[in-house]
Scaffold this active site. Structure first.
Site, mmCIF file in Angstrom:
data_model
loop_
_atom_site.group_PDB
_atom_site.id
_atom_site.type_symbol
_atom_site.label_atom_id
_atom_site.label_comp_id
_atom_site.label_asym_id
_atom_site.label_seq_id
_atom_site.Cartn_x
_atom_site.Cartn_y
_atom_site.Cartn_z
ATOM 1 N N CYS A 75 0.831 -1.210 0.000
ATOM 2 C CA CYS A 75 0.000 0.000 0.000
ATOM 3 C C CYS A 75 0.866 1.261 0.000
ATOM 4 O O CYS A 75 1.549 1.547 0.984
ATOM 5 C CB CYS A 75 -0.908 -0.039 1.230
ATOM 6 S SG CYS A 75 -1.760 1.489 1.607
ATOM 7 N N CYS A 78 -0.006 3.842 2.716
ATOM 8 C CA CYS A 78 0.417 3.348 4.033
ATOM 9 C C CYS A 78 1.881 3.707 4.293
ATOM 10 O O CYS A 78 2.258 4.022 5.420
ATOM 11 C CB CYS A 78 0.257 1.837 4.128
ATOM 12 S SG CYS A 78 -1.433 1.250 3.945
#
Length: 152
Positions: A75, A78
């Site tokens: 991600c 993230c």
């Protein structure tokens, strides 16, 4: 497996060598000839969740407020939010902790806490989810989120 056992044994020995909880020095490597293992409180404010029991012990049953960062290695957002959030949590000098949960390793926790997208960040106090956000936030928004959780 052998490396994990060695690491667990090493970590089980460290409380005797760690500085007092009031030590808030930044994360600094030891002096060149030093052999003592130590970390500062700021370094210890963030931890990776190992399994469901670890989550129960260190997050749900924790008397301190805990920010739970549900993330994934793949991600992109993230990777931006994680370090930013860690830095903000460290600034609060141990008043709040941060638990990092990789959803690929702990799918059961992601399902239990209804995580449908990453990054998802939960604010937990006394085992209850008191606030939540999904996606990236800037530092001002993160500071407001943390202050609300701490009650400052």
């Amino acid at each position: 497996m052998a490396q994990r056992l060695v690491l667990q044994r090493l970590l089980s020995l460290t409380p005797r060598t760690l500085p007092p909880q009031s030590s808030l020095a930044p994360c600094v490597p030891p002096a060149p000839h030093s052999r003592a293992f130590s970390t500062s409180a700021a370094c210890r404010s963030t931890f990776n969740v190992q399994d469901g029991n670890d989550f129960q012990d260190r997050v749900v049953n924790n008397p301190k407020p805990v920010v739970v960062d549900f993330h994934a290695q793949w991600c992109g957002p993230c990777k931006i939010l994680g370090p930013r959030l860690e830095k903000m949590v460290a600034r609060h000098d141990g008043k709040v902790l941060m638990a990092k949960v990789d959803i690929d390793d702990h799918t059961d926790l992601a399902i239990e806490y209804e995580v449908s997208a990453v990054p998802t960040v939960l604010a937990m106090k006394n085992g209850d989810v008191v606030d939540k956000f999904v996606g990236i936030k800037d530092e001002d928004q993160l500071e407001a989120f943390l202050k609300k959780l701490i009650g400052a």
